[in-house]
Design an enzyme around this catalytic site. Sequence first.
Site, short mmCIF file in Angstrom:
data_model
loop_
_atom_site.label_atom_id
_atom_site.label_comp_id
_atom_site.label_asym_id
_atom_site.label_seq_id
_atom_site.Cartn_x
_atom_site.Cartn_y
_atom_site.Cartn_z
CG PHE A 184 -1.59 1.23 1.59
CD1 PHE A 184 -2.32 1.94 0.67
CD2 PHE A 184 -1.48 1.72 2.89
CE1 PHE A 184 -2.95 3.14 1.02
CE2 PHE A 184 -2.10 2.90 3.26
CZ PHE A 184 -2.83 3.61 2.32
CG ASP A 188 10.91 -13.52 2.60
OD1 ASP A 188 11.55 -12.80 3.40
OD2 ASP A 188 9.87 -14.12 2.91
CB ALA A 241 7.37 -4.52 8.09
CB SER A 247 5.20 1.88 13.62
OG SER A 247 3.92 1.92 14.20
CE1 TYR A 260 4.38 -3.50 12.45
CE2 TYR A 260 3.33 -1.81 13.79
CZ TYR A 260 3.90 -2.21 12.59
OH TYR A 260 3.99 -1.32 11.55
#
Length: 371
Positions: free
Chosen positions: A13, A59, A81, A123, A182
Site C-alpha cells: 500500500f 523475500d 514488514a 511506527s 510489532y
Amino acid sequence: MSETVLITGGAGFIGRSVAEELLTRGHEVRVLDALIDQVHGDVDGSAMLNPEAELIRGDVRDKAAVARALQGVDSVIHLAAEVGVGQSMYEVERYTSTNDVGTAVLFEALIDQPVRRVVTASSMSIYGEGLYRDADGTLIEDAERRGLRDGLSNWEPVDRAGRPLQAVATPEWKRPNLSSIYALNKYVQERTTHIMSAPYGIEGVCLRLFNVYGPGQALSNPYTGVLAIFASRLLNGQQPMIFEDGEQRRDFVHVGDVARAFAEALVLPQAAGGTFNIGSGHDRSVTEVATELAKAMGKNQIEPQIVGKARIGDIRHCFCDTTLAADTLGFRARQDFGDGLAVLAEWVAQQTASDRVDQMRAELESRGLVA
C-alpha cells in the site's frame, strides 16, 4: 539528483505510492516484494505498481534475493514488514522473522553493497501510550492504563494518585514504551538502521509513521490500517467494530503525504541520522473517523459497533507532534481529511472485500488477548 532506489515491500500500500512519487521526481525504482497473500489477496500490488518500476519477487530474508535487488542501487527505502499489533501477539515468530531478521539480512547485504542512504519505515506504535500532562502540568512519558483485565470501563490512563491525565501531541524525544511484539519489531528496525549505517558509510534515516490511510490498502486484511478495516465492514453492510468506547484518539495521515515524506527524507542532507514523526498534526477519535467514513461512503445508517472491550497491546491515545519534521525536513501534510475520505470512498466502491473482522476478534479472544 536522480538515483536508482530499491524499495523493499514496494508493492504494498505505502510502497506503491512511494514508487510513484520517486518516479515522478525522476528516480529509477526497483521493488523487492514477497507479494504475500494476506496483504495482496484482494489488492494485486504487482498489477497496481507503476510499470516503470522494476519488480523482483522475493523475500527480504532471502540473502540471494536481497543481494540481487541491491545491484546497481544508490539508496534504499525499507518498507518490508509484517504489519499489525494484534496478530503480532500470537504470530510472534513470523513477525520477528520478517521484521527483525529481514532487516538484519538487508544490512548484512549492504556491508558488501553499500548505498548512500537507507530510509526505514518505523511506527508510532513504538511509543506505546503517547505523551500526557498531569494535573500539575508535568509531562508524563510512561503513562499506563490500569484494570484492562478486571472489567473496569475507565480506559483512560491516570497518574499515581488516580487523577486523569491529558493527552498531548507526542514528540520524537518521548521514550519508547513497547507494548506489542510489532512495536518491539519496529524499534529493532530503527535501532538496526542507525547502528549499522554509520560504520559502513551509509546515512540512516527512520520515519515513524502514524495511521496511514488512502486508496489501495488491503481491504480483506483485518490487521491492516483501521480505516481500511472500517471500509471493508461498511462495504459489506456491516458495522465498523470499535474496541473500548471509541474515544481513543489517533492521527490519520494520507498515503500521498507519506510518500512525499519518504522522497524528501531520501535526499535532504539534514535528514541524515535522524528519526522523524510523520503525521497530519490533527487528532481524531476512532468513533469520529468511523462515522465520517460511513458518511463519505453513503452508509450513514450504519453506526459503529462499540465493543466495550480492550485488545491487549492496544494503547489509548497517541497522536503526532509534527514540529521536528516541519523544522528539519520542511514536511507538512497537505491532504484535507474530508477530501481524502471522499477519494478513499470512491475507490472502495469499486472493490470487493472479504470481511474477516469477526474472525480476527475470535482469534484474539481465543488467546486471551481481548479484555
